[in-house]
Design a protein around this motif. Structure first.
Motif, PDB file in Angstrom:
ATOM      1  N   ALA A 151       0.842  -1.225   0.102  1.00 34.10           N
ATOM      2  CA  ALA A 151       0.030   0.152  -0.006  1.00 34.10           C
ATOM      3  C   ALA A 151       0.824   1.247  -0.168  1.00 34.10           C
ATOM      4  O   ALA A 151       0.579   2.049  -0.592  1.00 34.10           O
ATOM      5  CB  ALA A 151      -0.761  -0.089   1.131  1.00 34.10           C
ATOM      6  N   LEU A 152       2.014   1.352   0.815  1.00 33.26           N
ATOM      7  CA  LEU A 152       2.862   2.455   0.657  1.00 33.26           C
ATOM      8  C   LEU A 152       3.696   2.423  -0.734  1.00 33.26           C
ATOM      9  O   LEU A 152       3.620   3.821  -1.098  1.00 33.26           O
ATOM     10  CB  LEU A 152       4.116   2.278   1.706  1.00 33.26           C
ATOM     11  CG  LEU A 152       5.248   2.981   1.570  1.00 33.26           C
ATOM     12  CD1 LEU A 152       4.557   4.204   2.218  1.00 33.26           C
ATOM     13  CD2 LEU A 152       6.291   2.554   2.780  1.00 33.26           C
ATOM     14  N   ILE A 153       3.894   1.576  -1.246  1.00 29.29           N
ATOM     15  CA  ILE A 153       4.336   1.701  -2.724  1.00 29.29           C
ATOM     16  C   ILE A 153       3.287   2.416  -3.572  1.00 29.29           C
ATOM     17  O   ILE A 153       3.647   3.225  -4.522  1.00 29.29           O
ATOM     18  CB  ILE A 153       4.722   0.348  -3.279  1.00 29.29           C
ATOM     19  CG1 ILE A 153       5.799  -0.185  -2.633  1.00 29.29           C
ATOM     20  CG2 ILE A 153       5.117   0.503  -4.878  1.00 29.29           C
ATOM     21  CD1 ILE A 153       6.405  -1.715  -3.155  1.00 29.29           C
ATOM     22  N   LEU A 154       2.070   1.817  -3.830  1.00 29.98           N
ATOM     23  CA  LEU A 154       1.110   2.749  -4.363  1.00 29.98           C
ATOM     24  C   LEU A 154       0.849   4.133  -3.964  1.00 29.98           C
ATOM     25  O   LEU A 154       0.654   5.015  -4.696  1.00 29.98           O
ATOM     26  CB  LEU A 154      -0.078   1.838  -4.153  1.00 29.98           C
ATOM     27  CG  LEU A 154      -1.433   2.451  -5.024  1.00 29.98           C
ATOM     28  CD1 LEU A 154      -1.295   2.514  -6.422  1.00 29.98           C
ATOM     29  CD2 LEU A 154      -2.712   1.559  -4.475  1.00 29.98           C
ATOM     30  N   THR A 155       0.991   4.198  -2.577  1.00 28.61           N
ATOM     31  CA  THR A 155       0.648   5.718  -2.069  1.00 28.61           C
ATOM     32  C   THR A 155       1.608   6.682  -2.508  1.00 28.61           C
ATOM     33  O   THR A 155       1.481   7.738  -2.723  1.00 28.61           O
ATOM     34  CB  THR A 155       0.473   5.609  -0.388  1.00 28.61           C
ATOM     35  OG1 THR A 155      -0.410   4.581  -0.241  1.00 28.61           O
ATOM     36  CG2 THR A 155      -0.122   7.011  -0.013  1.00 28.61           C
ATOM     37  N   GLU A 156       2.746   6.188  -2.606  1.00 25.13           N
ATOM     38  CA  GLU A 156       4.092   7.020  -2.931  1.00 25.13           C
ATOM     39  C   GLU A 156       3.839   7.411  -4.519  1.00 25.13           C
ATOM     40  O   GLU A 156       4.120   8.619  -4.938  1.00 25.13           O
ATOM     41  CB  GLU A 156       5.496   6.235  -2.719  1.00 25.13           C
ATOM     42  CG  GLU A 156       5.971   6.496  -1.224  1.00 25.13           C
ATOM     43  CD  GLU A 156       6.367   7.955  -1.073  1.00 25.13           C
ATOM     44  OE1 GLU A 156       6.639   8.416  -2.384  1.00 25.13           O
ATOM     45  OE2 GLU A 156       6.270   8.192   0.272  1.00 25.13           O
TER      46      GLU A 156
ATOM     47  N   PHE B  62      -0.340  11.357   3.555  1.00 27.45           N
ATOM     48  CA  PHE B  62      -0.912  10.196   3.570  1.00 27.45           C
ATOM     49  C   PHE B  62      -0.620   9.202   4.662  1.00 27.45           C
ATOM     50  O   PHE B  62       0.356   9.308   5.198  1.00 27.45           O
ATOM     51  CB  PHE B  62      -0.624   9.042   2.476  1.00 27.45           C
ATOM     52  CG  PHE B  62      -0.968   9.852   0.870  1.00 27.45           C
ATOM     53  CD1 PHE B  62      -1.977   9.660   0.343  1.00 27.45           C
ATOM     54  CD2 PHE B  62      -0.457  10.747   0.495  1.00 27.45           C
ATOM     55  CE1 PHE B  62      -2.427   9.854  -0.972  1.00 27.45           C
ATOM     56  CE2 PHE B  62      -0.606  11.246  -0.862  1.00 27.45           C
ATOM     57  CZ  PHE B  62      -1.489  11.006  -1.310  1.00 27.45           C
ATOM     58  N   GLY B  63      -1.740   8.733   5.244  1.00 26.17           N
ATOM     59  CA  GLY B  63      -1.681   7.761   6.197  1.00 26.17           C
ATOM     60  C   GLY B  63      -1.985   6.504   6.365  1.00 26.17           C
ATOM     61  O   GLY B  63      -3.239   6.204   5.587  1.00 26.17           O
ATOM     62  N   ILE B  64      -1.131   5.327   6.485  1.00 21.98           N
ATOM     63  CA  ILE B  64      -1.680   4.096   6.050  1.00 21.98           C
ATOM     64  C   ILE B  64      -1.549   2.850   6.870  1.00 21.98           C
ATOM     65  O   ILE B  64      -0.683   3.152   7.776  1.00 21.98           O
ATOM     66  CB  ILE B  64      -0.581   3.545   5.172  1.00 21.98           C
ATOM     67  CG1 ILE B  64      -0.231   4.540   3.773  1.00 21.98           C
ATOM     68  CG2 ILE B  64      -0.838   2.055   4.305  1.00 21.98           C
ATOM     69  CD1 ILE B  64       0.819   4.465   3.069  1.00 21.98           C
ATOM     70  N   ALA B  65      -2.532   2.190   7.282  1.00 22.24           N
ATOM     71  CA  ALA B  65      -2.724   1.338   8.170  1.00 22.24           C
ATOM     72  C   ALA B  65      -3.087  -0.024   7.802  1.00 22.24           C
ATOM     73  O   ALA B  65      -3.994  -0.133   6.557  1.00 22.24           O
ATOM     74  CB  ALA B  65      -3.822   1.658   9.133  1.00 22.24           C
ATOM     75  N   GLU B  66      -2.545  -1.187   8.293  1.00 27.21           N
ATOM     76  CA  GLU B  66      -2.975  -2.490   7.834  1.00 27.21           C
ATOM     77  C   GLU B  66      -4.095  -2.844   8.957  1.00 27.21           C
ATOM     78  O   GLU B  66      -3.745  -2.934  10.172  1.00 27.21           O
ATOM     79  CB  GLU B  66      -1.724  -3.489   7.667  1.00 27.21           C
ATOM     80  CG  GLU B  66      -2.222  -4.627   7.075  1.00 27.21           C
ATOM     81  CD  GLU B  66      -0.868  -5.419   7.060  1.00 27.21           C
ATOM     82  OE1 GLU B  66      -1.094  -6.913   6.792  1.00 27.21           O
ATOM     83  OE2 GLU B  66       0.225  -4.889   6.396  1.00 27.21           O
ATOM     84  N   PHE B  67      -4.863  -3.547   8.460  1.00 26.17           N
ATOM     85  CA  PHE B  67      -6.031  -4.198   9.221  1.00 26.17           C
ATOM     86  C   PHE B  67      -5.654  -5.380  10.393  1.00 26.17           C
ATOM     87  O   PHE B  67      -4.852  -6.120   9.922  1.00 26.17           O
ATOM     88  CB  PHE B  67      -7.233  -4.706   8.521  1.00 26.17           C
ATOM     89  CG  PHE B  67      -8.464  -5.074   9.200  1.00 26.17           C
ATOM     90  CD1 PHE B  67      -9.027  -4.306  10.269  1.00 26.17           C
ATOM     91  CD2 PHE B  67      -8.817  -6.387   8.997  1.00 26.17           C
ATOM     92  CE1 PHE B  67     -10.515  -4.597  10.881  1.00 26.17           C
ATOM     93  CE2 PHE B  67      -9.871  -6.888  10.013  1.00 26.17           C
ATOM     94  CZ  PHE B  67     -10.740  -6.054  10.817  1.00 26.17           C
ATOM     95  N   ARG B  68      -5.869  -4.930  11.524  1.00 22.07           N
ATOM     96  CA  ARG B  68      -5.540  -6.271  12.583  1.00 22.07           C
ATOM     97  C   ARG B  68      -6.882  -7.067  12.578  1.00 22.07           C
ATOM     98  O   ARG B  68      -7.970  -6.498  12.940  1.00 22.07           O
ATOM     99  CB  ARG B  68      -5.282  -5.392  13.773  1.00 22.07           C
ATOM    100  CG  ARG B  68      -4.082  -4.662  13.788  1.00 22.07           C
ATOM    101  CD  ARG B  68      -3.895  -3.900  15.184  1.00 22.07           C
ATOM    102  NE  ARG B  68      -2.730  -3.233  15.248  1.00 22.07           N
ATOM    103  CZ  ARG B  68      -2.555  -2.202  16.366  1.00 22.07           C
ATOM    104  NH1 ARG B  68      -3.689  -1.927  17.090  1.00 22.07           N
ATOM    105  NH2 ARG B  68      -1.428  -1.535  16.419  1.00 22.07           N
TER     106      ARG B  68
END
Length: 342
Positions: free
Chosen positions: A272-277, A304-310
């Protein structure tokens, strides 16, 4: 929107709403009163969060802000009423079709009974009927049945056409109720529904899910400097860029105001970080320019803030973690992406 309140609660909420409006110099018009009554009732957490942010920034409750808040949290009521009304019309048409078919069944049953009766009379020894009379009766009943059949076909065709038109209208209204009017991408209602569904799927299928919350840097200053028309163009540009960079099962939505969200099923946070960048660089490389006046409004940047679902965590907490990562990105200087702690 209906608020669940007793008379005493309603009175207390109204008093608080008017007090807040007076304190913040909010014009006492019906739309504003409904917004601040909703805030006072504390029944829409996301509304309170949005208004708390406005209060903290001390930017003033302008007409544009009022319209945006009302559109975001209250305007879906109108679409819901249209959907309900159209659904009721479809139900009535279907009932009408069933009535037609029921009448036709009665007509066919009557036709069979008449033919049987004529046949019994024709073959009866006690009540003989000559052959010519028998044929005339059968022909008469056949013509009546044909006439009934033509009327039935006409009525069914008319009802079918009406149902088809209503169905198209219903689908269009539903689509509009899930689409942001300004930018044309999914709205907050669609975001909430989609995120709830894919989070359940992530738990059930043990697959990753990432969420991106994004905010246009210094948008208020940009809006105040160049005007709301230019601001609207910026929002449209950002929305188009997000849409162009998300594919397939992903969802890009306008979260509210200058905030956007991207939901990425089956995606881990590092991807997700790669896409967001990629999106961040794409947006910051563009400049807003008025071609008619050749006015350069400069570049637009986003944080942008990115989180992975727990697995098993509450949706509210999932969004909060992405939101917290966004504010860390802003505090670190803006125009960057930040991962939430997992």
């Amino acid at each position: 929107m209906q608020f669940m309140t007793s008379d005493n609660q309603a009175s207390a909420y109204a008093k608080r709403a008017f007090g807040l409006m007076e304190e913040l110099n909010v014009p006492p018009i019906p739309q504003n009163y409904e917004i601040w009554f909703g805030y006072a009732s504390d029944q829409i957490p996301s509304l309170n969060k949005a208004l708390d942010k406005i209060i903290a920034e001390k930017g003033g409750f302008t007409i544009d802000i009022s319209s945006e808040i009302y559109r975001r949290f209250f305007s879906n009521v109108e679409n819901a009423e249209i959907i309900n009304e159209t659904s009721a019309k479809i139900e009535n048409e279907v009932s009408g079709v069933l009535d037609i078919l029921g009448t036709a069944s009665d007509e066919f049953a009557g036709f069979q009974d008449t033919i049987k009766s004529n046949l019994q009379d024709f073959t009866s020894v006690e009540k003989p009927v000559d052959f010519e009379e028998f044929i005339q009766n059968v022909v008469k009943e056949t013509w009546k049945m044909q006439d009934t059949n033509e009327k039935l076909q006409s009525q069914l065709h008319k009802s079918s056409s009406e149902i088809s038109t209503l169905r198209e209208s219903l689908e269009e209204t539903r689509k509009e109720s899930l689409t942001d009017a300004l930018t044309g991408i999914s709205n907050r209602k669609m975001f909430d529904s989609f995120l709830a569904r894919v989070s359940e799927e992530a738990v059930a299928e043990d697959t990753p899910l990432s969420l991106v919350i994004a905010d246009i840097d210094h948008f208020k200053k940009f809006n105040d400097t160049f005007g709301h028309q230019v601001g609207d163009q910026v929002l449209k540009l950002v929305a188009a860029d997000l849409s162009n960079n998300v594919k397939g099962q992903d969802l890009a939505a306008r979260y509210g105001g200058e905030e956007f969200a991207i939901v990425l099923p089956n995606t881990k946070s590092n991807n997700a970080l790669i896409l967001t960048e990629q999106i961040r660089k794409s947006i910051s490389s563009k400049k807003i320019r008025n071609r008619q006046t050749n006015t350069d409004f400069g570049a637009v940047t986003m944080s942008f803030g990115i989180a992975e679902f727990r697995s098993g965590e509450a949706i509210e907490r999932f969004i909060q973690r992405a939101d917290e990562a966004l504010y860390k990105a802003k505090e670190a200087g803006r125009n960057q992406c930040m991962l939430a702690e997992n």
